[in-house]
Motif scaffolding. Sequence first.
Motif, short mmCIF file in Angstrom:
data_model
loop_
_atom_site.label_atom_id
_atom_site.label_comp_id
_atom_site.label_asym_id
_atom_site.label_seq_id
_atom_site.Cartn_x
_atom_site.Cartn_y
_atom_site.Cartn_z
N ALA A 135 0.83 -1.21 0.00
CA ALA A 135 0.00 0.00 0.00
C ALA A 135 0.86 1.26 0.00
N GLN A 136 1.92 1.23 0.77
CA GLN A 136 2.84 2.37 0.78
C GLN A 136 3.47 2.56 -0.60
N GLU A 137 3.89 1.46 -1.18
CA GLU A 137 4.52 1.49 -2.50
C GLU A 137 3.56 2.08 -3.55
N ALA A 138 2.30 1.67 -3.47
CA ALA A 138 1.33 2.14 -4.47
C ALA A 138 1.08 3.64 -4.35
N LEU A 139 1.01 4.14 -3.14
CA LEU A 139 0.80 5.58 -2.98
C LEU A 139 2.01 6.37 -3.45
N LEU B 211 -5.38 11.64 -6.80
CA LEU B 211 -4.44 11.29 -5.73
C LEU B 211 -5.17 11.17 -4.39
N LEU B 212 -6.10 12.08 -4.14
CA LEU B 212 -6.82 12.05 -2.86
C LEU B 212 -7.74 10.84 -2.77
N ASP B 213 -8.30 10.42 -3.91
CA ASP B 213 -9.10 9.19 -3.91
C ASP B 213 -8.24 7.99 -3.50
N LEU B 214 -7.02 7.96 -4.00
CA LEU B 214 -6.14 6.84 -3.66
C LEU B 214 -5.77 6.86 -2.17
N VAL B 215 -5.59 8.06 -1.63
CA VAL B 215 -5.31 8.17 -0.19
C VAL B 215 -6.52 7.67 0.61
N GLU B 216 -7.71 8.05 0.16
CA GLU B 216 -8.92 7.65 0.86
C GLU B 216 -9.07 6.12 0.83
N ASN B 217 -8.79 5.51 -0.33
CA ASN B 217 -8.82 4.05 -0.41
C ASN B 217 -7.84 3.42 0.57
N ALA B 218 -6.63 3.97 0.60
CA ALA B 218 -5.61 3.41 1.49
C ALA B 218 -6.03 3.58 2.95
N SER C 245 -9.13 3.71 4.06
CA SER C 245 -10.25 2.80 4.38
C SER C 245 -9.75 1.37 4.59
N GLU C 246 -8.59 1.07 3.99
CA GLU C 246 -7.98 -0.25 4.19
C GLU C 246 -7.01 -0.28 5.37
N GLY C 247 -6.91 0.84 6.07
CA GLY C 247 -6.03 0.88 7.23
C GLY C 247 -4.56 1.03 6.93
N ALA C 248 -4.25 1.34 5.67
CA ALA C 248 -2.84 1.43 5.30
C ALA C 248 -2.21 2.74 5.72
N VAL C 249 -3.01 3.79 5.79
CA VAL C 249 -2.52 5.10 6.28
C VAL C 249 -3.57 5.65 7.23
N SER C 250 -3.15 6.65 8.01
CA SER C 250 -4.07 7.15 9.05
C SER C 250 -5.12 8.11 8.51
N GLY C 251 -4.77 8.79 7.42
CA GLY C 251 -5.70 9.79 6.89
C GLY C 251 -5.59 11.15 7.55
N SER C 252 -4.69 11.30 8.50
CA SER C 252 -4.63 12.58 9.23
C SER C 252 -4.15 13.72 8.34
N TYR C 253 -3.21 13.47 7.44
CA TYR C 253 -2.74 14.53 6.56
C TYR C 253 -3.83 14.95 5.57
N ALA C 254 -4.60 13.98 5.10
CA ALA C 254 -5.73 14.32 4.22
C ALA C 254 -6.73 15.19 4.97
N GLU C 255 -6.95 14.86 6.23
CA GLU C 255 -7.89 15.68 7.03
C GLU C 255 -7.34 17.09 7.25
#
Lengths: 275, 275, 275, 275
Positions: B58-62, B168-175, B177-187
């Motif tokens: 997941a990290q690699e894909a982002l 890019l933000l859609d991909l972050v949101e997917n990651a 939702s899968e628990g791969a990232v926290s989402g805090s930077y997107a927020e």
Amino acid sequence: MTHSPERTAIADYWSTAICNIAPSRIAFRGYPIEQLIGAVSFPAMIWLMLRGDLPTPAQEALLEAALVASVDHGPHAPSIAIARMSVSCGLPLNGAMASALNALDDVHGGAGEQAVELYDDVLARADAGLALDDAAAAAIDAFIVAKGAYLPGFGHRFHPVDPRSGRLLDLVENARSEGAVSGSYAEAARAIERVLHCRKGKLIPMNIDGASAVIYGELGFAAPLARGIFCLSRAVGILAHAWEQTGRKERNKGPIPRSFAYGYTGVATRDVPQP
Amino acid sequence: MTHSPERTAIADYWSTAICNIAPSRIAFRGYPIEQLIGAVSFPAMIWLMLRGDLPTPAQEALLEAALVASVDHGPHAPSIAIARMSVSCGLPLNGAMASALNALDDVHGGAGEQAVELYDDVLARADAGLALDDAAAAAIDAFIVAKGAYLPGFGHRFHPVDPRSGRLLDLVENARSEGAVSGSYAEAARAIERVLHCRKGKLIPMNIDGASAVIYGELGFAAPLARGIFCLSRAVGILAHAWEQTGRKERNKGPIPRSFAYGYTGVATRDVPQP
Amino acid sequence: MTHSPERTAIADYWSTAICNIAPSRIAFRGYPIEQLIGAVSFPAMIWLMLRGDLPTPAQEALLEAALVASVDHGPHAPSIAIARMSVSCGLPLNGAMASALNALDDVHGGAGEQAVELYDDVLARADAGLALDDAAAAAIDAFIVAKGAYLPGFGHRFHPVDPRSGRLLDLVENARSEGAVSGSYAEAARAIERVLHCRKGKLIPMNIDGASAVIYGELGFAAPLARGIFCLSRAVGILAHAWEQTGRKERNKGPIPRSFAYGYTGVATRDVPQP
Amino acid sequence: MTHSPERTAIADYWSTAICNIAPSRIAFRGYPIEQLIGAVSFPAMIWLMLRGDLPTPAQEALLEAALVASVDHGPHAPSIAIARMSVSCGLPLNGAMASALNALDDVHGGAGEQAVELYDDVLARADAGLALDDAAAAAIDAFIVAKGAYLPGFGHRFHPVDPRSGRLLDLVENARSEGAVSGSYAEAARAIERVLHCRKGKLIPMNIDGASAVIYGELGFAAPLARGIFCLSRAVGILAHAWEQTGRKERNKGPIPRSFAYGYTGVATRDVPQP
């Protein structure tokens, strides 16, 4: 849409077939960027930008292997040393990368490009009717006459056997056996290795430049792009070392510790002549 | 093995934790290069070099998405224009890339780095107890006081909506939702967008710098590496344009056609004073 | 002459007050080049280009002294080392000079600029009513708070006494006694030296950066031009070392001889995880 | 003093005959720096660093004329444009100078070097017994075969007559009449001009590169130093334009105004293939 004469002139002067950008629209080689993101790999994007269309999976895999193989060869390499020293002089990461890439010129970054040219010459001579080893011998001779004693792509001052070359050549052989590449550049390189072995009485094995040049040649890249793609790869190591040095907070780091003297070989101290 | 004092001193002076190279052996972050080639992707290799170990898928894909998204923005961008002009001056591809990367300084290549710093500040203020939108407002104010009027990562002089950001933000949101990232930077970034919307009375949408900075932040990269990784990405477009220009064989290409006058705004012609 | 709108727009975009060039006519700051050649010195030409008119003889002499004083400080300096290494990588002289000048950033080439800023601050505080030594103390404190522990222009890691500083300051004093300069920057620098002496309990003498900054300040150059003019001066040493290295024909010269090991401080060798 | 083997090895590796630096002592080519400052001109210092001893007054005057003549040719020149654009990207003056000097490669900054080589070839052929105009014709032919159609140093796309050349050649003639130089390079250049006139049916007058190459040749500089000294001279114009642009505070200035379109010549927009 219509242009005034001047506007048209500028458009022509700065025209490009690579990207088409309009308000809220960005396309590379015709593909909208929002379709490319998340769908194609970074090596596929590199291929698209340089070649005009997307690679096959086999092409992509070989390019990726070459990109992975060449990222770094340590601070003995002038480019890496320059990156580390530049950071210590206050440069940001982009500036350190700039000076380091600048050093990847003919001697330090040009061996892959020269090896592709050498293989091209071998294959052209073979196409013209020479047996492959005779073509290799003639290409070697022509290269040495034109460029001097250093044959690019074979032998290494440090590694008796370069651990990257065999792995890259195995991947080329796999791709050839699957029909993804012709294998002609690998054959040209092997022919050079045979001729050198015969002439020198010992194996002068293919190094990373020679092996990655086989890949670039098999994939149809023009010789100068062997240097260009090598720059993309080595930029990774340059960035990593610049970043490691950033964390050290050393100021104004020269090539050798400050306490060491360097040698002075010039004239003894003398007075400036009086007018 | 033993060293003389001088040898040890040099070893320390040029020490690194990135690569371990001995005759016929090359390892990066401990991994032998012949195991890495063909096994890890180019983005994974970039991650390994910068972070010390391999990424999760997941990290690699982002990271790969961010690398693909930023490769180019056309000859209007000074870096691309410099690459094209440099080739016409006789520079090889590595030299053109050097001068172009050099231009990716604070103004042209630093927005992603500054955006990560801005998000870091939002999150630190939120951690200290502020509501997220209050933290965003305070961070915006602090940034503008410290750095001036240009808030990095939001709005674009050319694109009303940047087609790269949403993807890019859609991909972050997917990651997320899968628990791969926290989402805090997107927020944090969304909070800045809300505050700006409220203050300006219209949406100032996140641009490529703001969206890729979300990715770099989510992935745990230090802010300066946002600039460094952007350089790796934009180097692709720089190389592609330099190569296109190489094929044109134009000599000594300036910014505007030779027939155009530029404006002279200085004093009228005058004689050099006689001594 | 009339312009179309587009042509005018470009003329404005690229307008300059420095040079006025038309077919068979070239003028700098209004002076025809054929009148300048053979009539004005190279330092006077530098002054003309940067300031808009010719210097007085006293101004010219001080600028010339600063230009002569800063040409080189040997291969321990990263800029000189980078120039020598770059040549060994195949770069032509202009490319080696480019990477070396790039290293003259904040840490390596910015001390003169920072010293002018420091003196400007001392003088502004004195103009506002502080006694000179109080102004110097306040400016030192403000600089250290803003920029960190390294005060530019005073002390040298290698030279207990910098042989260039005293000579330059003597020339400034001569110019002051003849009324050619005000001497205020020299006084500001001396005040800093006094404050440092008092605080540290020993003399921290002015170095080449501090002394040449006195000259640039006395001559009315803006602080960033202290860095710019230093670059013109150090470019001479960079060129000389690049040229000496060119004659050596060494290929791919790293920071230390190839036979030396550098230190590896990272993790032990390990296998790449299997997917 | 004694060295361990390693220390000696490094001293040799980084040895130089240019500068001899010890604590509180700095000497260039044997002369203590405190004696040089205020006593020798900047062009004399340039000569000393490059040649190993001080010039005669006549040599110094000719070098100074060449340095003054070449400082700038306006923003149409890619190097100047790159400097201005780089500043707008956030680069400090040294960084802008770096990227600009990098552009002074074979095509943009190499004409003087190539002209010295051409004159050297004329003189070598004349020494071998050819009449001067026959030597010039043969050297022209050899140059065009080896390097292509652009003969360096003669003709100008913009100036029917280059106002700098005549003035420089007058100074060379004066120096020759006083016995300060031999005049052989001026004769070689005049012979080339005659041959071109005869072949083309019109005068192709010597340009600044051709005329300054006459000076460098007369003064005994090796051909690559014609490029190197040109870089020292053009660095002045580069700095002046970078500084003018610094004052403009434009951000991220591309080659053409943002409102202008550039031409897109590639494929029409298309969808990324689905896997």
